[in-house]
Design an enzyme around this catalytic site. Structure first.
Site, short mmCIF file in Angstrom:
data_model
loop_
_atom_site.label_atom_id
_atom_site.label_comp_id
_atom_site.label_asym_id
_atom_site.label_seq_id
_atom_site.Cartn_x
_atom_site.Cartn_y
_atom_site.Cartn_z
N ASP A 12 0.82 -1.22 0.00
CA ASP A 12 0.00 0.00 0.00
C ASP A 12 0.85 1.27 0.00
O ASP A 12 0.47 2.29 0.57
CB ASP A 12 -0.96 0.02 1.20
CG ASP A 12 -1.87 -1.20 1.22
OD1 ASP A 12 -2.29 -1.61 0.13
OD2 ASP A 12 -2.14 -1.73 2.31
N GLU A 13 1.99 1.18 -0.65
CA GLU A 13 2.88 2.35 -0.71
C GLU A 13 2.42 3.33 -1.79
O GLU A 13 2.93 4.45 -1.85
CB GLU A 13 4.31 1.90 -1.03
CG GLU A 13 4.95 0.99 0.01
CD GLU A 13 4.79 -0.48 -0.34
OE1 GLU A 13 3.94 -0.79 -1.21
OE2 GLU A 13 5.49 -1.31 0.26
N LYS A 15 1.87 1.87 -5.14
CA LYS A 15 2.45 1.28 -6.35
C LYS A 15 1.53 1.47 -7.55
O LYS A 15 1.98 1.83 -8.63
CB LYS A 15 2.70 -0.23 -6.14
CG LYS A 15 3.79 -0.52 -5.12
CD LYS A 15 3.94 -2.00 -4.90
CE LYS A 15 2.71 -2.64 -4.29
NZ LYS A 15 2.37 -2.17 -2.95
N GLY A 16 0.22 1.21 -7.33
CA GLY A 16 -0.74 1.33 -8.44
C GLY A 16 -0.68 2.72 -9.03
O GLY A 16 -0.64 2.89 -10.25
N GLY A 39 -4.78 -4.62 -3.56
CA GLY A 39 -5.71 -3.54 -3.88
C GLY A 39 -4.90 -2.35 -4.32
O GLY A 39 -4.26 -1.70 -3.51
N HIS A 40 -4.90 -2.10 -5.62
CA HIS A 40 -4.15 -0.95 -6.13
C HIS A 40 -5.14 0.12 -6.57
O HIS A 40 -6.01 -0.13 -7.39
CB HIS A 40 -3.28 -1.36 -7.33
CG HIS A 40 -2.19 -2.31 -6.97
ND1 HIS A 40 -1.32 -2.84 -7.88
CD2 HIS A 40 -1.82 -2.82 -5.78
CE1 HIS A 40 -0.47 -3.64 -7.27
NE2 HIS A 40 -0.75 -3.65 -5.99
N THR A 41 -4.98 1.31 -6.00
CA THR A 41 -5.90 2.39 -6.32
C THR A 41 -5.29 3.29 -7.38
O THR A 41 -4.16 3.73 -7.24
CB THR A 41 -6.17 3.24 -5.06
OG1 THR A 41 -6.41 2.35 -3.98
CG2 THR A 41 -7.35 4.17 -5.26
N PRO A 304 -9.28 -0.60 8.62
CA PRO A 304 -8.36 0.48 8.97
C PRO A 304 -6.93 -0.08 8.98
O PRO A 304 -6.70 -1.16 9.52
CB PRO A 304 -8.78 0.87 10.39
CG PRO A 304 -9.98 0.08 10.74
CD PRO A 304 -10.21 -0.95 9.69
N VAL A 413 2.90 13.84 -4.14
CA VAL A 413 2.26 14.75 -3.18
C VAL A 413 0.73 14.72 -3.30
O VAL A 413 0.05 15.62 -2.84
CB VAL A 413 2.78 16.20 -3.34
CG1 VAL A 413 4.25 16.29 -2.91
CG2 VAL A 413 2.63 16.70 -4.78
N GLY A 414 0.21 13.69 -3.94
CA GLY A 414 -1.24 13.56 -4.08
C GLY A 414 -1.56 12.28 -4.83
O GLY A 414 -0.68 11.68 -5.44
P1 GDP Z 1 -0.72 0.06 -3.56
O1 GDP Z 1 -1.32 -1.20 -3.02
O2 GDP Z 1 0.74 0.17 -3.28
O3 GDP Z 1 -1.03 0.29 -5.00
O4 GDP Z 1 -1.38 1.27 -2.75
P2 GDP Z 1 -2.93 1.46 -2.36
O5 GDP Z 1 -3.67 1.91 -3.56
O6 GDP Z 1 -3.45 0.28 -1.63
O7 GDP Z 1 -2.82 2.62 -1.28
C1 GDP Z 1 -2.31 3.88 -1.58
C2 GDP Z 1 -3.40 4.94 -1.34
O8 GDP Z 1 -2.80 6.21 -1.28
C3 GDP Z 1 -4.42 5.03 -2.43
O9 GDP Z 1 -5.65 5.39 -1.87
C4 GDP Z 1 -3.87 6.13 -3.34
O10 GDP Z 1 -4.88 6.79 -4.08
C5 GDP Z 1 -3.27 7.05 -2.34
N1 GDP Z 1 -2.08 7.77 -2.76
C6 GDP Z 1 -1.04 7.34 -3.54
N2 GDP Z 1 -0.08 8.28 -3.60
C7 GDP Z 1 -0.50 9.32 -2.85
C8 GDP Z 1 0.10 10.58 -2.48
O11 GDP Z 1 1.19 10.93 -2.84
N3 GDP Z 1 -0.65 11.38 -1.65
C9 GDP Z 1 -1.87 11.03 -1.19
N4 GDP Z 1 -2.52 11.89 -0.38
N5 GDP Z 1 -2.44 9.86 -1.51
C10 GDP Z 1 -1.76 9.01 -2.31
MG MG Z 2 -2.78 -1.83 -1.78
#
Ligand code: GDP
Ligand code: MG
Length: 425
Positions: A12-13, A15-16, A39-41, A304, A413-414
């Site tokens: 959840d870093e 990556k998506g 779960g990649h957002t 959470p 940053v977002g």
């Molecule tokens: P993944 O599993 O590594 O792909 O990450 P997730 O999607 O599970 O979790 C990352 C969350 O942080 C998602 O809700 C993204 O939309 C959000 N996100 C990613 N990069 C940033 C960022 O730089 N800033 C903010 N505020 N949100 C981010």
């Molecule tokens: Mg994830």
């Protein structure tokens, strides 16, 4: 050009989000391990998408997406995921999605087994996502799994499945006292949800080998982070596969190729889903504040997430395990509201200060050593250049860079595609 995008921490870093951004340059995006516990957002001009099985490149026109042999695929889930994308106007065809014949099918009885086992474990549970991932990887290595390519020959499949179901029922009924499954039910399931994928299934290794030799740019997308790798992660609180970049060529079917670049995605603070030691963890109000600021609720499960300070020993270890050449530091904007920002720079283990990440079992006894840095208390989500960032934010980045020995190239940053900064070396 073969690039891996991998997680430095617990997953959840972001990556998506980074794959979505960086894939504009790539011709092919490949998932090489894991299943729909991911779960990649991705948020872009077409909307907000949560991808569990599909490579994040599916949202880019012209990108070919590959689901590699290292994956475990819940075909019913994949079916639903594709339906949702189509409803949003995203096209998914055998042209832009290719599935390895060697990828393993995660069966309904694997999901059942996962749920039954978590129930049995009760308060000793590992925090499984209950999607059948551990049981199906277990079956794979016991050589009792069905692979995608087997869907073509139903007669042969039925014969194999009969033996597998008989064997699986010994566990389901004998160990857990649950209702057995039948071969007919499972064949119906495989036909219903598997057959629509027949045009997508093939020798994806051969395809990728050809693509690499033709000079195409290929990106490997990891699920979860280094600390969840089955060999090098915080065992047994790991995933059931190798999440590390070095596994990418294997899990994608091109072990004859080497990676050219490993990009590590590293969060500006820590978050962790599920059970297990999490040394830099925050609790109570302090945790709630950071969780809220970062929107740290699981993309796959809504749970959470546990949160804490940036963890230097764990991240440095993650960077080493991923062989990360460059780093994208994500979610820096989340830290904007805080007066002071803590960083966990070392652990205390049995009265000694250690800076190297220890053997997993010793983590239970580790306490965090925190250093405090000055916060910036300014919204940085509109910053697009290093010069736009407040000095304290730059100091924080440089502190982490020095402490981990990494090269931070990108700062996110977002959550939206354009919210990032490229830093000079
Ligand atoms: P993944 O599993 O590594 O792909 O990450 P997730 O999607 O599970 O979790 C990352 C969350 O942080 C998602 O809700 C993204 O939309 C959000 N996100 C990613 N990069 C940033 C960022 O730089 N800033 C903010 N505020 N949100 C981010
Ligand atoms: Mg994830």
């Amino acid at each position: 050009m073969l690039t891996a995008i991998c997680g430095i921490n617990w997953g959840d870093e972001g990556k998506g989000r980074m794959v979505d951004l960086l894939s504009s340059d790539y011709d092919v995006v490949v998932r090489y391990q894991g299943g729909n516990n991911a779960g990649h957002t991705v948020i872009n001009e077409r909307g907000k998408f949560i991808l569990n099985l599909l490579p994040s490149g599916i949202l880019r026109e012209g990108v070919v997406n590959v689901m590699g042999n290292g994956m475990v695929i819940d075909i019913k889930h994949l079916f639903g995921e594709i339906e949702r994308l189509r409803e949003a106007g995203v096209s998914v065809t055998p042209e832009n999605l290719k599935i390895s014949a060697e990828a393993v099918i995660c069966m309904p009885y694997n999901v059942l087994q996962d749920c039954l086992e978590e129930e049995r474990l009760a308060d000793k549970k590992y925090g499984s996502t209950k999607r059948g991932i551990a049981p199906i990887y277990g079956d794979k290595y016991l050589k009792k799994a069905v692979r995608m390519g087997e869907l073509f020959d139903k007669k042969r499949l039925k014969e194999r499945l009969k033996d597998i179901v008989e064997w699986k029922n010994l566990t389901i009924t004998g160990v857990y006292g649950a209702k057995p499954v039948t071969t007919e039910e499972m064949m119906d399931y495989l036909t219903r949800y598997g057959d629509p994928f027949l045009p997508y299934i093939g020798d994806t290794g051969l395809y990728l080998d050809g693509a690499a030799k033709a000079g195409k740019k290929i990106m490997f997308e990891a699920q979860l982070g280094a600390l969840r790798d089955i060999d090098f992660g915080i065992y047994p609180y790991t995933s059931s596969s190798n999440t590390i970049a070095a596994y990418a060529p294997v899990g994608a079917g091109v072990p004859n190729h080497k990676l050219d670049l490993s990009i590590g995605i590293m969060k500006a603070y820590s978050s962790c889903v599920g059970e297990g030691p999490f040394t830099a963890e925050y609790f109570g109000e302090k945790a709630e504040e950071l969780r809220k600021a970062g929107g740290e609720y699981g993309a796959a499960t809504g749970r959470p997430r546990r949160v804490g300070a940036f963890d230097v020993p764990a991240s440095r270890y993650g960077i080493r395990m991923q062989g990360a050449d460059e780093i994208a530091l994500t979610k820096l904007d989340v830290l904007s509201g805080f007066d002071e920002i803590e960083v966990c720079t070392a652990y205390e283990l049995d009265g000694k200060t250690i800076t190297e990440f220890p053997f997993s079992a010793d983590l239970d006894r580790c306490k965090p050593v925190f250093t405090k840095l000055k916060g910036w208390k300014k919204d940085i989500s509109a910053c697009r250049k290093a010069e736009d960032l407040p000095q304290e934010a730059l100091d924080y980045i440089r502190f982490i860079e020095k402490a981990t020995g990494a090269y931070i190239k990108y700062v996110s940053v977002g959550a939206s595609r354009e919210a990032y900064i490229v830093l000079d070396k």
